[in-house]
Design a protein around this motif. Structure first.
Motif, PDB file in Angstrom:
ATOM      1  N   ARG A 102      -7.047  -8.516   5.103  1.00 27.12           N
ATOM      2  CA  ARG A 102      -6.089  -7.651   4.408  1.00 27.12           C
ATOM      3  C   ARG A 102      -5.247  -8.471   3.443  1.00 27.12           C
ATOM      4  O   ARG A 102      -5.052  -8.084   2.280  1.00 27.12           O
ATOM      5  CB  ARG A 102      -5.192  -6.941   5.409  1.00 27.12           C
ATOM      6  N   ASN A 103      -4.754  -9.604   3.886  1.00 33.31           N
ATOM      7  CA  ASN A 103      -3.931 -10.450   3.019  1.00 33.31           C
ATOM      8  C   ASN A 103      -4.755 -11.007   1.862  1.00 33.31           C
ATOM      9  O   ASN A 103      -4.258 -11.137   0.741  1.00 33.31           O
ATOM     10  CB  ASN A 103      -3.332 -11.599   3.836  1.00 33.31           C
ATOM     11  N   LYS A 106      -5.275  -8.176  -0.643  1.00 32.02           N
ATOM     12  CA  LYS A 106      -4.017  -7.939  -1.376  1.00 32.02           C
ATOM     13  C   LYS A 106      -3.846  -8.977  -2.474  1.00 32.02           C
ATOM     14  O   LYS A 106      -3.486  -8.654  -3.621  1.00 32.02           O
ATOM     15  CB  LYS A 106      -2.832  -8.010  -0.405  1.00 32.02           C
ATOM     16  N   GLU A 191      -2.020  -1.152  -7.498  1.00 32.63           N
ATOM     17  CA  GLU A 191      -1.031  -1.022  -6.424  1.00 32.63           C
ATOM     18  C   GLU A 191      -1.178   0.306  -5.685  1.00 32.63           C
ATOM     19  O   GLU A 191      -0.957   0.378  -4.466  1.00 32.63           O
ATOM     20  CB  GLU A 191       0.386  -1.157  -6.975  1.00 32.63           C
ATOM     21  N   PHE A 194      -4.373  -0.023  -3.512  1.00 32.60           N
ATOM     22  CA  PHE A 194      -4.142  -0.865  -2.338  1.00 32.60           C
ATOM     23  C   PHE A 194      -3.322  -0.136  -1.277  1.00 32.60           C
ATOM     24  O   PHE A 194      -3.441  -0.439  -0.083  1.00 32.60           O
ATOM     25  CB  PHE A 194      -3.442  -2.169  -2.724  1.00 32.60           C
ATOM     26  N   ASN A 198      -4.717  -0.338   2.260  1.00 31.71           N
ATOM     27  CA  ASN A 198      -3.892  -0.889   3.326  1.00 31.71           C
ATOM     28  C   ASN A 198      -3.900   0.027   4.550  1.00 31.71           C
ATOM     29  O   ASN A 198      -3.913  -0.446   5.694  1.00 31.71           O
ATOM     30  CB  ASN A 198      -2.466  -1.084   2.818  1.00 31.71           C
TER      31      ASN A 198
END
Length: 245
Positions: A102-103, A106, A191, A194, A198
């Motif tokens: 996930r990181n 991102k 954004e 995501f 997320n």
């Protein structure tokens, strides 16, 4: 009477049947999302092959659990218990991997959104999905309008002074020499995309850690069943009913 308490046996088989159905559903889902496999790889996400591995694993272990409970054989129950212990460890590892991925995703969205935008625009299905996102979230391109080059679609058309569900948004003139609306959205869609990605990662994290807890419970119940089978065999085939309080 059987070697294993009837209530425990029925409950054990019931939940294994549910997980077998879940394995089939995951396999069906893997087929449906296979079209997005290249996109996940390009943004740093895991290969969808892991969904197939996980789905087949869930289905296979569930069938093994059903067989173990039906035949009441100590060896099969021990094999199933081993898979439960291994599954618990694997799910914990997968949960940690999902957090790390996930990181990574991102960071990929933040640093190379425009490069990923090319993957959307060059793929017909992803292109249509991006245009739909542009209309609903009021953005243009993945990293910005530059993703579309000189051919900006009408989905990027912006009305100055308007608001969206994400708050106020700004417009800007289209680049010189480009075709399309005169005013386009200033922000890219990375954004907003995501935000939904997320949510998917959060579901996966809950899924992995939830399965780890479930595997632990399955391991404990299997150990209890193994104990009952051993007790039955040691008593020469005499089944002892569980006490009620």
């Amino acid at each position: 009477m059987g070697k294993i308490n009837g209530c425990i046996k029925c409950l054990f088989i019931f939940f294994n049947v549910l997980f077998a159905i879940l394995g089939c559903v995951l396999m069906f889902g893997a087929v449906k999302v296979s079209v997005y496999s290249s996109m996940f790889l390009q943004i740093g996400g895991p290969s969808l092959v892991w969904i197939w591995v996980f789905a087949i694993g869930v289905l296979g272990i569930s069938i093994l659990g059903i067989v173990a409970a039906c035949y009441e054989k100590e060896l099969i129950l021990k094999v199933f218990a081993g898979f439960m212990g291994l599954g618990m460890i694997i799910m914990l590892i997968f949960g940690i991997i999902v957090v790390v991925t996930r990181n990574k995703v991102k960071e990929g969205f933040d640093t190379a959104a425009s490069a990923f935008g090319k993957a959307f625009i060059n793929n017909d299905e992803l292109r249509a999905m991006l245009m739909s996102i542009e209309q609903s979230t009021h953005c243009c391109g993945l990293g910005g309008s530059a993703d579309w080059g000189d051919d900006i679609p009408n989905s990027c058309q912006c009305s100055p002074g308007a608001y969206s569900s994400f708050g106020a948004y700004t417009c800007k003139p289209k680049p010189q020499g480009a075709s399309g609306p005169d005013q386009i959205y200033a922000k890219g869609c990375s954004e907003f995309i995501f935000t939904y990605v997320n949510v998917l990662f959060q579901v996966c994290m809950g899924f992995c850690f939830g399965f780890a807890v479930t595997a632990l419970l399955g391991l404990l119940i299997t150990i209890l069943m193994i104990h009952q089978v051993k007790h039955y065999d040691s008593c020469g085939g005499t089944s002892i009913a569980m006490k009620s309080y």
